[in-house]
Motif scaffolding. Sequence first.
Motif, PDB file in Angstrom:
ATOM      1  N   ALA A 159       0.854  -1.194   0.000  1.00 59.68           N
ATOM      2  CA  ALA A 159       0.000   0.000   0.000  1.00 59.68           C
ATOM      3  C   ALA A 159       0.886   1.239   0.000  1.00 59.68           C
ATOM      4  O   ALA A 159       1.947   1.260   0.634  1.00 59.68           O
ATOM      5  N   GLN A 160       0.455   2.280  -0.698  1.00 67.79           N
ATOM      6  CA  GLN A 160       1.268   3.496  -0.781  1.00 67.79           C
ATOM      7  C   GLN A 160       0.401   4.743  -0.811  1.00 67.79           C
ATOM      8  O   GLN A 160      -0.761   4.699  -1.250  1.00 67.79           O
ATOM      9  N   GLY A 232       3.616   0.869   6.309  1.00 68.34           N
ATOM     10  CA  GLY A 232       4.200   2.117   6.775  1.00 68.34           C
ATOM     11  C   GLY A 232       3.469   3.336   6.268  1.00 68.34           C
ATOM     12  O   GLY A 232       4.091   4.313   5.835  1.00 68.34           O
ATOM     13  N   CYS A 233       2.114   3.307   6.307  1.00 68.20           N
ATOM     14  CA  CYS A 233       1.297   4.396   5.777  1.00 68.20           C
ATOM     15  C   CYS A 233       0.229   4.821   6.780  1.00 68.20           C
ATOM     16  O   CYS A 233       0.018   4.170   7.802  1.00 68.20           O
ATOM     17  N   PRO A 293       0.294   9.676   3.592  1.00 66.50           N
ATOM     18  CA  PRO A 293       1.579   9.568   4.292  1.00 66.50           C
ATOM     19  C   PRO A 293       1.389   9.597   5.800  1.00 66.50           C
ATOM     20  O   PRO A 293       0.442  10.194   6.312  1.00 66.50           O
ATOM     21  N   GLY A 294       2.304   8.955   6.527  1.00 67.28           N
ATOM     22  CA  GLY A 294       2.262   8.997   7.981  1.00 67.28           C
ATOM     23  C   GLY A 294       2.053   7.622   8.586  1.00 67.28           C
ATOM     24  O   GLY A 294       2.328   6.598   7.956  1.00 67.28           O
ATOM     25  N   PHE A 322       9.247  -1.221   8.155  1.00 69.57           N
ATOM     26  CA  PHE A 322       9.565   0.204   8.295  1.00 69.57           C
ATOM     27  C   PHE A 322       9.654   0.537   9.769  1.00 69.57           C
ATOM     28  O   PHE A 322       8.929  -0.014  10.605  1.00 69.57           O
ATOM     29  N   SER A 323      10.482   1.467  10.100  1.00 72.24           N
ATOM     30  CA  SER A 323      10.563   1.974  11.481  1.00 72.24           C
ATOM     31  C   SER A 323       9.726   3.244  11.583  1.00 72.24           C
ATOM     32  O   SER A 323       9.998   4.222  10.903  1.00 72.24           O
ATOM     33  N   PRO A 324       8.680   3.223  12.402  1.00 77.12           N
ATOM     34  CA  PRO A 324       7.824   4.419  12.524  1.00 77.12           C
ATOM     35  C   PRO A 324       8.557   5.607  13.111  1.00 77.12           C
ATOM     36  O   PRO A 324       9.534   5.449  13.819  1.00 77.12           O
TER      37      PRO A 324
END
Length: 324
Positions: A159-160, A232-233, A293-294, A322-324
């Motif tokens: 997802a992006q 990571g979204c 994003p976020g 991903f690292s938040p």
Amino acid sequence: MLSELATEFRQTLGLLHKRDIQPVARHLGAWVPDNTTQQPIWLGDDCAAIPDGEGYLLLAAEGMWSVLVETEPWFAGWCGVLVNVSDIYAMGGQPIAVVDALWSQSTDQAEQLWQGMKAASKAFNVPIVGGHTHCHSPYEALSVAILGRAQQLMTSFNAQPGDTLLLVTDLKGKPHPKYPFWDAATMAEPQILQANLNLLPALAESGLCDAGKDISMGGLVGTLLMLLETSGCSAVLDLEAIPCPSGLDFKQWLVSFPSYGFLLSVRPDCVQPIQQVFAPHDLVCAAIGQITPGHTLTLKSGADSTAFWDLSQESLTGFSKFSP
């Protein structure tokens, strides 16, 4: 109202169940082979996707909820096959076979579990090819594992921001009388069940979709949160855009496990072609939100909105590359 709804959702069994995964996630993130030219196998998806020639072997397992096994053994057996089949199709694959591990106090008590598994095996055309049976156990338990294959993947990691979130489901069904389950499968024709599921690998192989998940015990909201964690979204979920079965309480629908339900994260120019794939099959394919994003899932209803979960402050399963 939305803040109260968010508080209720955070205490549902489905979300609490997903948080049980965190201790595993602290120790495992991806299996990286000694041969570093091979891509890692990331954990946190519906299945482990194992590179195999030009495609992937898909491997998954589910341990059934003990309460369901004890109180609804036929249905637990059915669901043991169903949930694994859904995981395979959610990743753009097709199932090959399942095996089971069954513990029971007697063969008589195990009989309904077997009958439920056999019925689902026939309905989804997926053979049961082995497993483990123990009928002298002090308790009832069931676990089912599945093997499948995919040529092209749909994965929780793709997802992006900018994607449209699509809900794909079948509203022709009925709620389970005791548990948050929307049943559009047990009374359906096997040919229809199989045709509807085969739309998912067709989407993956066409290139129209490469990201998504099946809606699991966490319900629509919990499943979306898992998708955001692995990818990571952030996302904005528009509650007013979510179709709901007639006569079913909307809050119950949001936490239900549907027998046919998928969240797809798709590029905007693919939305209409994907909707055209599902429309002839009388299936819902509705745009219900946006990937942004976020690291926050926001619930929106009209002009009102509330931050449901901030993954940068609080993980759900703990699985993410991903690292938040």
